[in-house]
Scaffold this motif. Structure first.
Motif, mmCIF file in Angstrom:
data_model
loop_
_atom_site.group_PDB
_atom_site.id
_atom_site.type_symbol
_atom_site.label_atom_id
_atom_site.label_comp_id
_atom_site.label_asym_id
_atom_site.label_seq_id
_atom_site.Cartn_x
_atom_site.Cartn_y
_atom_site.Cartn_z
ATOM 1 N N LEU A 311 0.807 -1.216 0.000
ATOM 2 C CA LEU A 311 0.000 0.000 0.000
ATOM 3 C C LEU A 311 0.842 1.269 0.000
ATOM 4 O O LEU A 311 0.323 2.360 -0.249
ATOM 5 C CB LEU A 311 -0.924 0.014 1.223
ATOM 6 C CG LEU A 311 -2.027 -1.043 1.261
ATOM 7 C CD1 LEU A 311 -2.818 -0.934 2.561
ATOM 8 C CD2 LEU A 311 -2.954 -0.902 0.069
ATOM 9 N N ARG A 318 -4.884 1.420 -4.411
ATOM 10 C CA ARG A 318 -4.894 0.020 -3.958
ATOM 11 C C ARG A 318 -5.660 -0.162 -2.652
ATOM 12 O O ARG A 318 -5.403 -1.106 -1.906
ATOM 13 C CB ARG A 318 -3.460 -0.477 -3.805
ATOM 14 C CG ARG A 318 -2.694 -0.497 -5.126
ATOM 15 C CD ARG A 318 -1.320 -1.131 -4.972
ATOM 16 N NE ARG A 318 -0.702 -1.292 -6.272
ATOM 17 C CZ ARG A 318 0.064 -0.376 -6.866
ATOM 18 N NH1 ARG A 318 0.281 0.782 -6.254
ATOM 19 N NH2 ARG A 318 0.594 -0.599 -8.057
ATOM 20 N N PRO A 320 -7.697 -1.606 -0.085
ATOM 21 C CA PRO A 320 -8.184 -3.001 -0.107
ATOM 22 C C PRO A 320 -9.692 -3.138 0.006
ATOM 23 O O PRO A 320 -10.246 -4.166 -0.390
ATOM 24 C CB PRO A 320 -7.468 -3.640 1.090
ATOM 25 C CG PRO A 320 -7.075 -2.497 1.961
ATOM 26 C CD PRO A 320 -6.835 -1.332 1.067
ATOM 27 N N ALA A 327 -5.039 -4.608 -4.504
ATOM 28 C CA ALA A 327 -4.262 -4.807 -3.280
ATOM 29 C C ALA A 327 -3.606 -6.192 -3.279
ATOM 30 O O ALA A 327 -2.437 -6.336 -2.892
ATOM 31 C CB ALA A 327 -5.156 -4.632 -2.057
#
Length: 883
Positions: A311, A318, A320, A327
């Motif tokens: 990250l 990204r 999650p 991610a």
């Protein structure tokens, strides 16, 4: 002899000239180069020492990172006989940091037994205890000295850190020793493989990136080491310019000269942004571990460490929660990099790649209670000062129960989906028409301990990330959830000797009139003409029925009998400080917050004692020393017997009144008491023996929600309570116990007499002061002439005690006008003789055989004509003063 001089050929002369020229050019070049070097050294030295002062000033001004105070939940209590296993207790302690931080505390798990030993930094003293369990139930609790204990408090859980600045940044500072080695390896593998060896700058990487930027015409290549990234984030803006890059390198040299590699990595791990959650920016791996995985940093596995490392590059892209596939893709790249550096094996990487993300629930309201934390922050600023709060790393212990907070968040999420569906149906447009914008309501839920005032769960809105407006402390008209205070004031007044009703003593069976009525007050200067919901009037009813079915006019009539000022005074004593002595006070026209109403209902659930809801328990420093402790405020505001008698009416409301279907019809069967409220907003206030819960639903723009409390707020309350009683700490719901001097008995609905074997099916429970309950049973004639006639002719019960049969009213009937009692005459008051007289009730024979009705109707008509002559138009209802 002539002598010939040889000057050499032209070629040799030119060569010498060229060599001389080159020699001069070389010297000039050397001189120029040396000059540039000197100037460069001077410039470099100037800026080096300039930025040395910049770094010195930052370090000298205090810690690089602001001190961030930590917010802790309430201490979970383990009780003898509670449904709880030793493994569950161990998980609680592990989550609190036991064993991983011995200064906080340790535990030893041996089968069904667990020994707990708090450390010097524990919230509690260092007294340990052994808890023995069997089949998931606590069998005994024994202190270290061998004394048997009835209960033992565990270490409070960390909820969150306070935001450290106005930009709403969350950060949990960690030391290098607290960072898992796998996370260190993951970050180094993907961000800067040579970090522990280079001097701060990787010149080869910078050169490669410079060439790439020139070729692509995009300034996207990084090339910065971890130290350079730290220098940029701590001291510089993110813009990409050559000057900024040079300054970044200068600051990098300063950092490398002042700190060792572990210190630099620790600062990097605490500084870097890893995305956002709700309205907060997540800075540092400590905060990110909690935000994304709901874990302490030390509890992360390999896959989770790789996810956090992934990250660091473009965390928003990204995220999650929003982009799990991105991610995971980046996580797998990190794992491959770790294999290349030798940090892990290929088989370890393969196992980690097969793991799902296993994220914490995305609802920030459930895990971090942000509305609650905002209120705690505000109270801290008021009590200890913003300066002290900002410059100390404090441990703030609160009232919150994390399990109950999650239950509240889940209930609100489910309940508001149903509310949204009702709203969409309200705005359904015919085919071909363009639908207009829809305003979806907001919500608040408060849960408190009725015997301590402890705020256990609090939601101030449906989504903190969307709106930080805290509706838990927003004042709104209370509507019908205030009505119980009218009945409580009646009971209180009756206990103090005031004569109310035909019998002189107010009871659940006192007769009230629910008909169109104009109430006069303020020495006759003002009038108030309320209406029932959907103009549904029920005629003569009992007090129990009037409250259960939330009848406005009957309740205002009772308020007038008690005295509106007395009702308002009780409301103010219970925390509804805006209440004033007008007729509209009886039906909740005055404002209060949901948090206020949670405190107000403690007088019913706590034997007449009002408790101010509280959130702050204690503030400690990092050594565990007390900075400040806080005590709850309690005050006896009404007779315990009056409190229980009112509670009995509220039990009836849940069992057979307006909210019955939303509560009992949806699977909540535990003993409970409660009241719906519907004005422009929807309310439900209810409680069990161990929880008070207030739910409010309404629009931010104060427009009418047009949904009843029974359909909007009560279902959310039910969802919450059903979840609450599944938790061990709230599973032992008990029936309400009457105080001395109060008796509970079964009453026949038809006759309002005691139940016997001839009428057990149509009855309800009601509480009475000793000596005020009916003495006859439903099968006895007694001394009541109405019951005697009913027995002879087989006629059903009177309308006042048959709640299931509403009494229709003629649409043309003029409203009754009732004068407030004890109105003193003055020069400005209208002549009271000009006020229409109160309608006389027909006697029993007139009711049975119709006598007197025509005469009464004629009197009503004459009264109506006289009103029209005296006034060309009726006075509008008086609204409460603006708040």
């Amino acid at each position: 002899m002539p002598v010939k001089l040889k000057y050499g050929n032209k070629t040799s002369i030119a060569a010498r000239s060229k060599g001389l020229l080159h020699s001069r050019l070389f010297r000039i070049t050397v001189i120029a180069f040396l000059g540039v070097m000197v100037v460069g050294a001077i410039v470099f030295g100037y800026f080096y020492y300039h930025y040395q002062r910049v770094v010195d000033d930052r370090i000298a001004s205090g810690p690089i990172f602001a001190s961030v105070s930590q917010i802790y939940a309430a201490s979970p209590q383990v009780r003898d006989g509670q449904k709880l296993s030793a493994n569950t207790i161990a998980a609680e302690l592990r989550q609190a940091g036991y064993n991983s931080n011995p200064k906080l505390g340790t535990f030893q798990l041996n089968g069904d037994n667990i020994f707990i030993k708090p450390g010097p930094e524990s919230f509690h003293n260092t007294d340990g205890a052994t808890i023995n369990t069997s089949n998931g139930v606590v069998q005994s609790i024994t202190a270290e000295n061998g004394v048997a204990l009835g209960a033992y408090e565990l270490e409070p859980q960390l909820i969150t850190a306070l935001s450290e600045d106005k930009n709403r940044t969350k950060r949990r500072l960690v030391s290098y020793q607290e960072i898992p080695p796998r996370l260190v390896q993951a970050i180094v593998a993907i961000e800067d493989r040579d970090f522990f060896n280079h001097g701060g700058v990787n010149y080869l990487r910078i050169a490669k990136c410079a060439v790439a930027d020139v070729i692509t015409h995009h300034k996207t290549c990084g090339g910065s080491t971890l130290t350079q990234q730290l220098a940029k984030n701590l001291f510089l803006s993110p813009e990409k310019r050559i000057k900024r890059k040079l300054i970044e390198i200068l600051i990098t040299f300063q950092l490398e000269a002042r700190f060792n590699k572990q210190q630099i990595f620790e600062m990097y791990a605490n500084e870097m942004n890893l995305g956002h959650r709700g309205s907060y920016e997540i800075n540092g791996v400590g905060e990110a571990a909690q935000a994304f995985f709901g874990k302490n940093l030390s509890q992360l596995d390999l896959a989770q460490c790789a996810t956090l490392a992934g990250l660091l590059q473009n965390p928003s892209y990204r995220n999650p929660y929003r982009h799990p596939e991105r991610a995971m893709e980046r996580r797998n790249i990190v794992l491959d990099s770790m294999v290349e550096t030798g940090a892990i094996t290929a088989s370890e990487a393969a196992r980690a790649k097969a793991e799902r993300l296993l994220l914490a629930p995305p609802n920030i309201d459930a895990s971090e209670a942000p509305y609650f934390v905002d209120l705690v922050h505000d109270q801290l600023v008021q009590r200890i000062g913003d300066q002290d709060l900002s410059h100390q790393s404090l441990r703030i212990y609160t009232s919150l129960d994390p399990d109950l907070q999650r239950a509240a968040s889940e209930a609100v999420e489910i309940g508001m989906r149903n509310v949204d569906e009702i709203v969409r149906k309200q705005h359904k447009t015919p085919k071909g028409e363009k639908p207009g914008p829809i305003t979806y309501p907001q919500v608040s839920l408060i849960a408190i301990n009725p015997h301590t005032g402890q705020v256990l769960a609090l939601l101030g809105g449906r989504n903190y990330g969307v709106s930080q407006l805290n509706h838990a402390v927003a004042k709104r008209p209370t509507g019908s959830i205030f009505k119980p205070f009218v009945y409580a004031a009646a009971y209180n007044s009756s206990l103090n000797g005031m004569s109310l009703g035909d019998s002189g003593v107010f009871t659940a069976l006192t007769q009230l009139t629910d008909e169109p009525t104009t109430f006069t007050y303020d020495n006759g200067r003002q009038t108030y003409t309320p209406n029932n919901f959907k103009s549904d009037f029920r005629g003569e009813v009992t007090a129990a029925y009037a409250l259960a079915h939330s009848l406005n006019n009957a309740t205002i009539e009772l308020g007038q009998m008690v005295g509106f000022d007395n009702v308002a005074a009780l409301g103010r004593a219970a925390g509804v400080t805006s209440a004033r002595g007008t007729p509209s006070v009886s039906i909740g026209a005055y404002d209060a917050t949901p948090l206020d109403m949670a405190g107000a209902y403690t007088i019913f659930a706590n034997n007449g004692v009002h408790l101010n809801p509280w959130m702050l328990a204690s503030v400690r420093n990092t050594n565990g020393d007390i900075v400040s402790d806080f005590s709850p405020e309690a005050k006896q505001v009404m007779d315990p017997r009056a409190a229980y008698l009112t509670q009995s009416l509220l039990e009836g409301a849940i069992n057979y009144g307006t909210p019955a279907n939303a509560v009992r019809g949806h699977g909540f069967t535990a003993p409970a008491a409660g009241k719906t409220g519907t004005s422009h907003d929807a309310w439900f206030a209810g409680y069990t023996s161990n929880l008070i819960c207030i739910v409010w639903v309404g629009n931010d723009d104060y427009t009418d929600i047009k949904i009843e409390g029974a359909h909007a707020a009560a279902p959310i309350w039910t969802e919450f309570m059903k979840r609450a009683i599944l938790l061990p700490q709230y599973s032992d719901v008990k029936p309400f116990t009457p105080p001395e001097g109060v008796t509970t008995t079964r009453i026949d609905k038809t006759t309002s007499l005691l139940v016997d074997s001839t009428c057990p099916s149509n009855s309800f429970y009601a509480a009475f002061l000793d000596g005020t309950a009916p003495v006859n049973t439903c099968s006895q004639m007694g001394e009541n002439p109405q019951n005697f006639i009913q027995k002879i002719f087989g006629i059903g019960g009177n309308k006042s005690s048959t709640p299931e049969t509403p009494i229709p009213q003629p649409a043309t009937r003029a409203p009754i006008v009732r004068q407030a009692p004890n109105t003193p005459p003055d020069g400005n008051a209208p002549d009271t003789t000009q006020q229409p007289e109160q309608k006389k009730k027909r006697n029993i024979f007139q009711k049975l055989f119709g006598g007197g009705k025509d005469k009464q109707d004629k009197q009503d008509k004459q009264q109506q004509d006289k009103q029209q002559q005296d006034k060309q138009q009726p006075a509008p209802p008086v609204q409460p003063p603006p708040q």
